[in-house]
Design a protein around this motif. Structure first.
Motif, PDB file in Angstrom:
ATOM      1  N   LEU A 192      -4.078   3.323   0.865  1.00 40.65           N
ATOM      2  CA  LEU A 192      -3.995   1.682   1.328  1.00 40.65           C
ATOM      3  C   LEU A 192      -3.843   0.945  -0.018  1.00 40.65           C
ATOM      4  CD1 LEU A 192      -7.470   1.604   3.504  1.00 40.65           C
ATOM      5  CD2 LEU A 192      -5.205   1.768   4.295  1.00 40.65           C
ATOM      6  N   LEU A 193      -3.203  -0.100   0.039  1.00 40.66           N
ATOM      7  CA  LEU A 193      -2.701  -0.985  -0.935  1.00 40.66           C
ATOM      8  C   LEU A 193      -3.206  -2.295  -0.813  1.00 40.66           C
ATOM      9  CD1 LEU A 193       1.152   0.036  -0.472  1.00 40.66           C
ATOM     10  CD2 LEU A 193      -0.523   1.117  -1.891  1.00 40.66           C
ATOM     11  N   ASP A 194      -3.393  -3.009  -2.019  1.00 41.90           N
ATOM     12  CA  ASP A 194      -3.622  -4.247  -1.894  1.00 41.90           C
ATOM     13  C   ASP A 194      -2.471  -5.364  -1.829  1.00 41.90           C
ATOM     14  OD1 ASP A 194      -2.331  -4.497  -4.503  1.00 41.90           O
ATOM     15  OD2 ASP A 194      -4.233  -4.531  -5.831  1.00 41.90           O
ATOM     16  N   LYS A 195      -2.902  -6.526  -2.008  1.00 40.81           N
ATOM     17  CA  LYS A 195      -1.704  -7.400  -1.822  1.00 40.81           C
ATOM     18  C   LYS A 195      -0.319  -7.548  -2.759  1.00 40.81           C
ATOM     19  CE  LYS A 195      -4.476 -10.839   0.553  1.00 40.81           C
ATOM     20  NZ  LYS A 195      -5.004 -12.403   0.521  1.00 40.81           N
ATOM     21  N   SER A 196      -0.825  -6.892  -3.802  1.00 38.76           N
ATOM     22  CA  SER A 196       0.174  -6.758  -4.925  1.00 38.76           C
ATOM     23  C   SER A 196       0.866  -5.316  -4.796  1.00 38.76           C
ATOM     24  CB  SER A 196      -0.435  -6.701  -6.269  1.00 38.76           C
ATOM     25  OG  SER A 196      -0.858  -8.280  -6.296  1.00 38.76           O
ATOM     26  N   LYS A 197       0.521  -4.720  -3.804  1.00 41.83           N
ATOM     27  CA  LYS A 197       1.207  -3.238  -3.643  1.00 41.83           C
ATOM     28  C   LYS A 197       0.465  -2.131  -4.363  1.00 41.83           C
ATOM     29  CE  LYS A 197       3.630  -4.660  -0.094  1.00 41.83           C
ATOM     30  NZ  LYS A 197       3.050  -4.597   1.154  1.00 41.83           N
ATOM     31  N   ASN A 198      -0.631  -2.298  -5.065  1.00 41.47           N
ATOM     32  CA  ASN A 198      -1.481  -1.599  -5.837  1.00 41.47           C
ATOM     33  C   ASN A 198      -2.345  -0.504  -5.038  1.00 41.47           C
ATOM     34  OD1 ASN A 198      -0.413  -2.472  -8.570  1.00 41.47           O
ATOM     35  ND2 ASN A 198      -1.663  -4.181  -8.089  1.00 41.47           N
ATOM     36  N   PRO A 199      -2.366   0.820  -5.209  1.00 39.25           N
ATOM     37  CA  PRO A 199      -3.184   1.638  -4.385  1.00 39.25           C
ATOM     38  C   PRO A 199      -4.612   1.606  -4.647  1.00 39.25           C
ATOM     39  CG  PRO A 199      -1.456   2.920  -5.472  1.00 39.25           C
ATOM     40  CD  PRO A 199      -1.342   1.693  -6.041  1.00 39.25           C
ATOM     41  N   ILE A 200      -5.471   1.098  -3.620  1.00 41.39           N
ATOM     42  CA  ILE A 200      -6.844   0.974  -3.879  1.00 41.39           C
ATOM     43  C   ILE A 200      -7.687   1.841  -3.044  1.00 41.39           C
ATOM     44  CG2 ILE A 200      -6.634  -1.562  -4.298  1.00 41.39           C
ATOM     45  CD1 ILE A 200      -6.996  -2.241  -1.614  1.00 41.39           C
ATOM     46  N   ALA A 201      -7.109   2.699  -2.003  1.00 44.96           N
ATOM     47  CA  ALA A 201      -8.026   3.748  -1.459  1.00 44.96           C
ATOM     48  C   ALA A 201      -7.218   4.735  -1.023  1.00 44.96           C
ATOM     49  CB  ALA A 201      -8.868   2.821  -0.399  1.00 44.96           C
ATOM     50  N   PHE A 202      -8.064   5.965  -0.941  1.00 44.64           N
ATOM     51  CA  PHE A 202      -7.178   7.178  -0.245  1.00 44.64           C
ATOM     52  C   PHE A 202      -8.135   7.875   0.862  1.00 44.64           C
ATOM     53  CE2 PHE A 202      -7.615  11.632  -0.623  1.00 44.64           C
ATOM     54  CZ  PHE A 202      -6.254  12.126  -0.294  1.00 44.64           C
ATOM     55  N   SER A 203      -7.555   8.326   1.788  1.00 42.55           N
ATOM     56  CA  SER A 203      -8.193   9.069   2.871  1.00 42.55           C
ATOM     57  C   SER A 203      -7.289  10.289   3.232  1.00 42.55           C
ATOM     58  CB  SER A 203      -8.494   8.244   3.997  1.00 42.55           C
ATOM     59  OG  SER A 203      -9.205   9.114   5.181  1.00 42.55           O
ATOM     60  N   SER A 204      -7.961  11.385   3.364  1.00 42.98           N
ATOM     61  CA  SER A 204      -7.441  12.874   3.678  1.00 42.98           C
ATOM     62  C   SER A 204      -7.483  12.834   5.285  1.00 42.98           C
ATOM     63  CB  SER A 204      -7.902  14.004   2.946  1.00 42.98           C
ATOM     64  OG  SER A 204      -9.317  14.123   3.363  1.00 42.98           O
ATOM     65  N   ILE A 205      -6.449  13.373   6.032  1.00 43.76           N
ATOM     66  CA  ILE A 205      -6.419  13.451   7.364  1.00 43.76           C
ATOM     67  C   ILE A 205      -6.204  14.902   7.917  1.00 43.76           C
ATOM     68  CG2 ILE A 205      -5.376  12.731   9.662  1.00 43.76           C
ATOM     69  CD1 ILE A 205      -7.152  10.458   8.196  1.00 43.76           C
ATOM     70  N   GLN A 206      -7.063  15.166   8.675  1.00 41.11           N
ATOM     71  CA  GLN A 206      -6.964  16.668   9.259  1.00 41.11           C
ATOM     72  C   GLN A 206      -6.699  16.563  10.813  1.00 41.11           C
ATOM     73  OE1 GLN A 206     -10.043  17.735   6.847  1.00 41.11           O
ATOM     74  NE2 GLN A 206      -8.733  16.649   5.548  1.00 41.11           N
ATOM     75  N   ILE A 207      -5.820  17.328  11.413  1.00 33.98           N
ATOM     76  CA  ILE A 207      -5.845  17.203  12.962  1.00 33.98           C
ATOM     77  C   ILE A 207      -6.019  18.593  13.154  1.00 33.98           C
ATOM     78  CG2 ILE A 207      -4.289  16.868  15.024  1.00 33.98           C
ATOM     79  CD1 ILE A 207      -2.509  14.570  13.408  1.00 33.98           C
ATOM     80  N   VAL A 208      -7.244  18.560  14.106  1.00 35.00           N
ATOM     81  CA  VAL A 208      -7.701  20.376  14.563  1.00 35.00           C
ATOM     82  C   VAL A 208      -7.698  20.139  16.055  1.00 35.00           C
ATOM     83  CG1 VAL A 208      -8.631  20.460  12.324  1.00 35.00           C
ATOM     84  CG2 VAL A 208     -10.180  19.626  14.278  1.00 35.00           C
ATOM     85  N   SER A 245       3.179  10.511  -5.480  1.00 32.07           N
ATOM     86  CA  SER A 245       3.653  10.613  -6.569  1.00 32.07           C
ATOM     87  C   SER A 245       2.445  10.551  -7.713  1.00 32.07           C
ATOM     88  CB  SER A 245       4.485   9.471  -6.998  1.00 32.07           C
ATOM     89  OG  SER A 245       3.496   8.302  -7.042  1.00 32.07           O
ATOM     90  N   ASP A 246       2.701  11.127  -8.877  1.00 34.25           N
ATOM     91  CA  ASP A 246       1.705  11.120 -10.267  1.00 34.25           C
ATOM     92  C   ASP A 246       1.156   9.726 -10.328  1.00 34.25           C
ATOM     93  OD1 ASP A 246       1.871  13.666 -10.375  1.00 34.25           O
ATOM     94  OD2 ASP A 246       3.354  13.675 -12.220  1.00 34.25           O
ATOM     95  N   ASP A 247       2.002   8.685 -10.219  1.00 30.66           N
ATOM     96  CA  ASP A 247       1.840   7.326 -10.555  1.00 30.66           C
ATOM     97  C   ASP A 247       0.857   6.737  -9.487  1.00 30.66           C
ATOM     98  OD1 ASP A 247       3.837   7.092 -12.607  1.00 30.66           O
ATOM     99  OD2 ASP A 247       5.326   6.170 -11.235  1.00 30.66           O
ATOM    100  N   ILE A 248       0.784   7.215  -8.235  1.00 28.90           N
ATOM    101  CA  ILE A 248      -0.151   6.645  -7.271  1.00 28.90           C
ATOM    102  C   ILE A 248      -1.690   7.019  -7.608  1.00 28.90           C
ATOM    103  CG2 ILE A 248      -0.828   6.876  -4.892  1.00 28.90           C
ATOM    104  CD1 ILE A 248       2.033   6.788  -4.057  1.00 28.90           C
ATOM    105  N   TRP A 249      -1.691   8.585  -8.164  1.00 34.23           N
ATOM    106  CA  TRP A 249      -2.999   9.092  -8.354  1.00 34.23           C
ATOM    107  C   TRP A 249      -3.392   8.483  -9.516  1.00 34.23           C
ATOM    108  CZ3 TRP A 249      -5.898  11.777  -5.469  1.00 34.23           C
ATOM    109  CH2 TRP A 249      -5.394  12.514  -4.461  1.00 34.23           C
ATOM    110  N   LEU A 250      -2.694   8.209 -10.717  1.00 31.14           N
ATOM    111  CA  LEU A 250      -3.226   7.479 -11.736  1.00 31.14           C
ATOM    112  C   LEU A 250      -3.602   6.118 -11.478  1.00 31.14           C
ATOM    113  CD1 LEU A 250      -0.376   8.609 -14.481  1.00 31.14           C
ATOM    114  CD2 LEU A 250      -2.809   9.381 -14.529  1.00 31.14           C
ATOM    115  N   SER A 251      -3.057   5.589 -10.670  1.00 31.89           N
ATOM    116  CA  SER A 251      -3.301   4.128 -10.385  1.00 31.89           C
ATOM    117  C   SER A 251      -4.714   4.095  -9.362  1.00 31.89           C
ATOM    118  CB  SER A 251      -2.126   3.615  -9.487  1.00 31.89           C
ATOM    119  OG  SER A 251      -2.547   2.194  -9.259  1.00 31.89           O
ATOM    120  N   LEU A 252      -4.767   5.150  -8.972  1.00 30.90           N
ATOM    121  CA  LEU A 252      -6.063   5.209  -8.026  1.00 30.90           C
ATOM    122  C   LEU A 252      -7.417   5.407  -8.806  1.00 30.90           C
ATOM    123  CD1 LEU A 252      -5.341   7.349  -4.995  1.00 30.90           C
ATOM    124  CD2 LEU A 252      -6.138   4.943  -4.808  1.00 30.90           C
ATOM    125  N   GLU A 253      -7.119   5.974 -10.006  1.00 26.35           N
ATOM    126  CA  GLU A 253      -8.314   6.306 -10.977  1.00 26.35           C
ATOM    127  C   GLU A 253      -9.401   7.056 -10.664  1.00 26.35           C
ATOM    128  OE1 GLU A 253      -9.365   2.118 -12.162  1.00 26.35           O
ATOM    129  OE2 GLU A 253      -7.241   1.830 -13.482  1.00 26.35           O
TER     130      GLU A 253
END
Length: 397
Positions: A57-73, A20-28
Motif C-alpha cells: 500500500l502506498l501513501d498519496k506521495s506513492k511511498n510504501p507504507i504497508a505490506f501484506s503477504s497473500i496465499q491462496i489455498v 525491488s530493494d528500494d521498496i523494502w528499504l522504504s518500508l523500514e
C-alpha cells in the motif's frame, strides 16, 4: 512469472523476487524476520501448491507504507477436527445443505497473513500511520485482487491473526462484511530478567511442577540432541518429515502442510537465528524441534514426535524445556510456543494469548450464513496451570 501491477495506491506482486530493494528499504521493516525477504522467499519456493502474491500500500506521495503477504489455498472443511466433534459435524452438514461448503471441491481461500506462522506476522504497517485506515485499504485491495483475477475462483477471504490489543483496529473489517472468530490461542511465556540459567527457571517453580520437570528431564536422559546444519540436513530430512506428518495429522486445524525442505533455505539464510535440532534414541530419530529468534523472542515453529515413545521418554516435554533453556541462554524476553497442546504448555509456564481471525465469503448471502457457522467455532477449552511460586518482573516485549 514475476509481475507487478499498479492500481491507484496499491501495488500487487506475484513473487518476493519482483519487489525491488528500494521498496523494502522504504518500508523500514528492519529486524522483524517474518518480513525478511529470505524468510518469505523460502516459504514461497517450497510450496508450489500455494499461489503467493504480495500487496504494497502506498501513501498519496506513492511511498510504501504497508505490506501484506497473500496465499491462496484449497481448504477442505472435513479437515476441521475438534473435541466438540458432534457440533462441528452438525455445522458442516448444515453448511453443505445451505451450499456454503461443497461435497466435491474445496473452498478456495485467500489468506492475508502467514499460513505457517501464528500471530501478527502477515501484515506490516509503518510507524506513524493510521492503522484503521490501512486495514480498510487492505480489505479493498484484497477484493480488487479477487475481482481482477477471476480465473482463481476465490470463494472466501481470511485475514489472520490478531491479539486482543489490535482488535480496536482490525474490527474495522466488520464494515467490509468480515466476521471475527477466535482460534486456538498462542501460548506465550515471558522470561524474567533475573533468570540467568535453567536452574533459575526451576527454582522459580512450585514444588509440584519442579518435580514434574525433573522427572521429565530424567525420563529423557537417554535422548541425544543433534543440531541440524547445512551439512547434515539432507540426511535427516526424510525421518523428520515422517515425524512432522504424525503431528500434523493430529492437529485440530491446519491451513496447509509445511514442506520441511523449507528448512534448508531457512538455515542457509537465517543461520543461528533459525533453531533446528533432532532427538536421537539409540540409532533412531524420535523427534525434532524448530524455532526462529525474532527480535527478543524465541518462536516455536514446527515439531515432530514419535508418539509411541513420547510418554516413556518425555520427548515433547523435553522439547518445551529446551525452548525455554535456549531462550534464557540467548537472553531473550519471551517464548512463543504457538497453538495446540495448550495445557502442557501452560504447565511449563506459558499463558494463553487470544488470537482472532476475520473471515468473509465472497457471496453476500453465503457470507451471512457463514456468520452463524463461525459463532459455533470456539477454541478447545483447557485447564490453565500456574507453575510459578510468584509473579516475576518480566521484560517489556
Amino acid at each position: 512469472m514475476n509481475f507487478c501491477s499498479n492500481t491507484n495506491n496499491v501495488l500487487f506482486f506475484s513473487s518476493i523476487e519482483a519487489i525491488s530493494d528500494d521498496i523494502w528499504l522504504s518500508l523500514e521493516i528492519n529486524d522483524n524476520l517474518y518480513f525478511n525477504r529470505n524468510f518469505l522467499k523460502a516459504i514461497e519456493k517450497n510450496h508450489s501448491e500455494i499461489q503467493f502474491s504480495y500487496i504494497i500500500l502506498l501513501d498519496k506521495s506513492k511511498n510504501p507504507i504497508a505490506f501484506s503477504s497473500i496465499q491462496i489455498v484449497d481448504f477442505y472443511i472435513d479437515e476441521i477436527k475438534n473435541d466438540l466433534e458432534f457440533i462441528i459435524r452438525k455445522i458442516k452438514n448444515i453448511g453443505r445443505k445451505l451450499h456454503i461448503f461443497n461435497n466435491d471441491k474445496p473452498l478456495k481461500l485467500l489468506i492475508s497473513g502467514n499460513t505457517f506462522v501464528s500471530g501478527e506476522h502477515g501484515i506490516f504497517i509503518k510507524d506513524n500511520q493510521d492503522k484503521k485506515v490501512i486495514i480498510k485499504e487492505l480489505a479493498k485491495a484484497i477484493l480488487h485482487y479477487s475481482n481482477e483475477n477471476k480465473d482463481l475462483k476465490i470463494d472466501a477471504f481470511l485475514i489472520k491473526d490478531f491479539i486482543n490489543e489490535s482488535l480496536f483496529i482490525t474490527d474495522e473489517l466488520k464494515d467490509y462484511n468480515y466476521h471475527p472468530f477466535l482460534v486456538e490461542p498462542n501460548m506465550k511465556m515471558m522470561l524474567p530478567e533475573n533468570w540467568q540459567n535453567f536452574d533459575d527457571y526451576l527454582a522459580a517453580m512450585k514444588t509440584k511442577f519442579r518435580v514434574k520437570a525433573r522427572k521429565a528431564i530424567t525420563q529423557s536422559k537417554d535422548l541425544k540432541i543433534e543440531k541440524v546444519t547445512i551439512e547434515n540436513i539432507e540426511k535427516l530430512l526424510p525421518e523428520m518429515t515422517l515425524l512432522y506428518k504424525k503431528v500434523a495429522s493430529n492437529a485440530d486445524f491446519n491451513l496447509g502442510d509445511f514442506n520441511l525442505n523449507t528448512y534448508k533455505n531457512l538455515k542457509e539464510t537465517l543461520g543461528e537465528k533459525y533453531i533446528l535440532q533432532v532427538y536421537w534414541l539409540n540409532d533412531k530419530i524420535v523427534g525434532f524441534m524448530s524455532g526462529i529468534i525474532n527480535q527478543k523472542s524465541l518462536d516455536a515453529h514446527f515439531v515432530g514426535i514419535d508418539y509411541q515413545l513420547n510418554r516413556e521418554y518425555a520427548i515433547y516435554q523435553k522439547m518445551l524445556y529446551d525452548y525455554i533453556q535456549i531462550a534464557i541462554n540467548q537472553k531473550l524476553s519471551s517464548v512463543n510456543f504457538g497453538r495446540t497442546a495448550s495445557e502442557i504448555k501452560s504447565s511449563v509456564g506459558a499463558e494463553p494469548q487470544d488470537l482472532t481471525m476475520y473471515l468473509r465469503h465472497k457471496k453476500s448471502i453465503k457470507n451471512k450464513i457463514l456468520k452463524l457457522f463461525l459463532l459455533k467455532i470456539q477454541p478447545t477449552p483447557f485447564h490453565q496451570k500456574f507453575p510459578f511460586k510468584e509473579i516475576n518482573v518480566t521484560h517489556e516485549n
